[in-house]
Design a protein around this motif. Structure first.
Motif, PDB file in Angstrom:
ATOM      1  N   LYS A 111       0.816  -1.214   0.000  1.00  0.00           N
ATOM      2  CA  LYS A 111       0.000   0.000   0.000  1.00  0.00           C
ATOM      3  C   LYS A 111       0.849   1.263   0.000  1.00  0.00           C
ATOM      4  O   LYS A 111       0.523   2.245  -0.661  1.00  0.00           O
ATOM      5  CB  LYS A 111      -0.911  -0.017   1.236  1.00  0.00           C
ATOM      6  CG  LYS A 111      -1.944   1.093   1.282  1.00  0.00           C
ATOM      7  CD  LYS A 111      -2.868   0.919   2.486  1.00  0.00           C
ATOM      8  CE  LYS A 111      -3.939   1.996   2.516  1.00  0.00           C
ATOM      9  NZ  LYS A 111      -4.841   1.843   3.695  1.00  0.00           N
ATOM     10  N   GLN A 123      -7.385  -3.882   1.622  1.00  0.00           N
ATOM     11  CA  GLN A 123      -8.292  -2.813   1.193  1.00  0.00           C
ATOM     12  C   GLN A 123      -9.706  -3.325   0.926  1.00  0.00           C
ATOM     13  O   GLN A 123     -10.683  -2.588   1.090  1.00  0.00           O
ATOM     14  CB  GLN A 123      -7.736  -2.132  -0.060  1.00  0.00           C
ATOM     15  CG  GLN A 123      -6.475  -1.317   0.207  1.00  0.00           C
ATOM     16  CD  GLN A 123      -5.717  -0.955  -1.055  1.00  0.00           C
ATOM     17  OE1 GLN A 123      -6.082  -1.359  -2.160  1.00  0.00           O
ATOM     18  NE2 GLN A 123      -4.644  -0.196  -0.892  1.00  0.00           N
ATOM     19  N   ASN A 124      -9.820  -4.584   0.532  1.00  0.00           N
ATOM     20  CA  ASN A 124     -11.131  -5.152   0.212  1.00  0.00           C
ATOM     21  C   ASN A 124     -11.677  -6.053   1.312  1.00  0.00           C
ATOM     22  O   ASN A 124     -12.704  -6.705   1.115  1.00  0.00           O
ATOM     23  CB  ASN A 124     -11.042  -5.931  -1.103  1.00  0.00           C
ATOM     24  CG  ASN A 124     -10.818  -5.032  -2.297  1.00  0.00           C
ATOM     25  OD1 ASN A 124     -11.759  -4.489  -2.859  1.00  0.00           O
ATOM     26  ND2 ASN A 124      -9.562  -4.864  -2.689  1.00  0.00           N
ATOM     27  N   HIS A 166      -7.988 -13.626  -6.466  1.00  0.00           N
ATOM     28  CA  HIS A 166      -7.551 -12.351  -7.069  1.00  0.00           C
ATOM     29  C   HIS A 166      -6.205 -12.543  -7.755  1.00  0.00           C
ATOM     30  O   HIS A 166      -5.993 -12.078  -8.878  1.00  0.00           O
ATOM     31  CB  HIS A 166      -7.446 -11.276  -5.977  1.00  0.00           C
ATOM     32  CG  HIS A 166      -6.806  -9.997  -6.443  1.00  0.00           C
ATOM     33  ND1 HIS A 166      -7.483  -9.066  -7.202  1.00  0.00           N
ATOM     34  CD2 HIS A 166      -5.540  -9.511  -6.271  1.00  0.00           C
ATOM     35  CE1 HIS A 166      -6.672  -8.053  -7.477  1.00  0.00           C
ATOM     36  NE2 HIS A 166      -5.487  -8.311  -6.929  1.00  0.00           N
ATOM     37  N   LYS A 179       1.496  -6.548  -3.150  1.00  0.00           N
ATOM     38  CA  LYS A 179       0.330  -6.010  -3.861  1.00  0.00           C
ATOM     39  C   LYS A 179      -0.919  -6.843  -3.592  1.00  0.00           C
ATOM     40  O   LYS A 179      -2.016  -6.298  -3.395  1.00  0.00           O
ATOM     41  CB  LYS A 179       0.616  -5.964  -5.362  1.00  0.00           C
ATOM     42  CG  LYS A 179       1.654  -4.924  -5.753  1.00  0.00           C
ATOM     43  CD  LYS A 179       1.984  -5.009  -7.235  1.00  0.00           C
ATOM     44  CE  LYS A 179       3.092  -4.041  -7.611  1.00  0.00           C
ATOM     45  NZ  LYS A 179       3.494  -4.192  -9.035  1.00  0.00           N
ATOM     46  N   TRP A 193      -4.296  -5.545  -1.686  1.00  0.00           N
ATOM     47  CA  TRP A 193      -5.653  -5.710  -2.221  1.00  0.00           C
ATOM     48  C   TRP A 193      -6.542  -6.396  -1.191  1.00  0.00           C
ATOM     49  O   TRP A 193      -7.698  -5.992  -0.976  1.00  0.00           O
ATOM     50  CB  TRP A 193      -5.608  -6.552  -3.505  1.00  0.00           C
ATOM     51  CG  TRP A 193      -6.966  -6.817  -4.086  1.00  0.00           C
ATOM     52  CD1 TRP A 193      -7.632  -6.072  -5.013  1.00  0.00           C
ATOM     53  CD2 TRP A 193      -7.863  -7.891  -3.731  1.00  0.00           C
ATOM     54  NE1 TRP A 193      -8.878  -6.613  -5.259  1.00  0.00           N
ATOM     55  CE2 TRP A 193      -9.044  -7.726  -4.479  1.00  0.00           C
ATOM     56  CE3 TRP A 193      -7.774  -8.971  -2.847  1.00  0.00           C
ATOM     57  CZ2 TRP A 193     -10.123  -8.600  -4.390  1.00  0.00           C
ATOM     58  CZ3 TRP A 193      -8.850  -9.836  -2.751  1.00  0.00           C
ATOM     59  CH2 TRP A 193     -10.002  -9.654  -3.515  1.00  0.00           C
TER      60      TRP A 193
END
Length: 332
Positions: free
Chosen positions: A219, A296-297, A307, A289, A293
């Motif tokens: 992030k 954040q989700n 993902h 990364k 993700w």
């Protein structure tokens, strides 16, 4: 026409039998889902690929470094630990490999697990003269303490973690207090993460301990500083990692070896699936990364694995045959 239909059914039957044979060859597989994010995601990636690409029947079991290794070594269960930080078990693991109980497969983290002292990349870009920790200590004004900006700060590892000891010893060895820096106890992993997030929100300097791969480094772009010396294992074991060492020397953190480890029985029954386990690895930047993700989700390990499989096909398709890749893609 009847002959054509018979041929078609025969071909379909042979295909089904081949698939069943492959499933039987791989059989039931148990995989340790370790209790930290990168390893948990890796376990779900392996589960999805082994089930859908190789016909295995996979069960995930809760794991952690020491108990998982002990169980694999003594009971041959679980079959597989996707992300084992082997420095913690190096000696007994070497013995288990030599005696044929366990097999060390691919280095899951291709760069190893990385620890060190970091600064924000935006600060490193603005001050290209800061390459080492010693360079940073020459600029106390760039690293204000959160409670008292008139002082400079180095943020320590969370309380109770081994890295808290090494960071304190390095702080002492560097005589950082004489440069105007105080060592800040962040209290917890959340506290440490929060201090980094706060620095980026305010665009202020930050200096302290962190490690990779992690969601935070996915992030927020950070730059790891050199300590200007090579890692000295003898010094590390005798002093750097020992609480209250009276005379620590400047040292670098070790790079942690992170491998997939499997039992001999898995290697014998897994067939071509073992070829996958021998080559499957990813870099810290990719893991950062994926974890960012996930954070954040508010995703689960399984969500993050899907993902990765959906968005990093150029990477994982290199681990498997084209036929297996197509099966995995079809299952997504």
């Amino acid at each position: 026409m009847k002959k054509f239909l018979a041929s078609t059914f025969l071909a379909a039957g042979l295909y089904a039998l081949a698939g069943s044979a492959q499933a039987a060859e791989c059989g039931d597989v148990s995989i340790a889902e370790m209790n930290w994010a990168s390893a948990g995601v890796a376990a779900h990636v392996d589960k999805f690929i082994l089930e859908n690409g190789y016909g295995c029947t996979v069960e995930l079991v809760t794991g952690d470094t020491m108990p998982t290794f002990a169980s694999m070594n003594e009971k041959a269960q679980p079959d597989m630990a996707p992300e084992l930080w082997v420095n913690a078990v190096r000696t007994p693991l070497d013995a288990a490999i030599k005696e044929g109980r366990l097999i060390q497969a691919a280095p899951l983290l291709s760069e190893g697990g990385v620890e060190g002292w970091w600064i924000p990349k935006f600060l490193a870009d603005a001050h290209p003269d800061i390459k080492t920790v010693q360079d940073a200590l020459k600029h106390p004004d760039l690293f204000p303490a959160p409670e008292d900006p008139s002082k400079a700060a180095i943020h320590n590892c969370p309380s109770g973690w081994n890295c808290q000891v090494s960071t304190a010893n390095l702080y002492k060895a560097l005589e950082a207090d004489k440069a105007g820096f105080e060592l800040i106890d962040t209290g917890s992993a959340a506290g440490l993460d929060g201090s980094i997030a706060n620095a980026f929100e305010k665009k202020t300097g930050w200096l302290g301990y962190y490690w990779a791969p992690t969601a935070i480094l996915g992030k927020y772009e950070m730059t790891r500083l050199s300590f200007g010396v090579e890692h000295d294992k003898k010094e590390w074991d005798a002093c750097s990692a020992v609480p209250d060492c009276p005379s620590p020397k400047v040292n670098s953190y070790p790079i942690s070896d992170v491998f997939t480890v499997v039992t001999k029985s898995f290697a014998e029954k897994a067939g071509v699936a073992m070829d996958y386990v021998k080559v499957r690895k990813w870099d810290n930047g990719t893991v950062n990364k994926v974890l960012a993700w996930m954070d954040q989700n508010q995703g689960t390990n399984e969500d993050a694995a899907k993902h990765f499989l959906e968005n990093y096909q150029d990477m994982w398709t290199q681990w498997v045959s084209p036929e297996v890749a197509e099966k995995v893609k079809a299952a997504l």
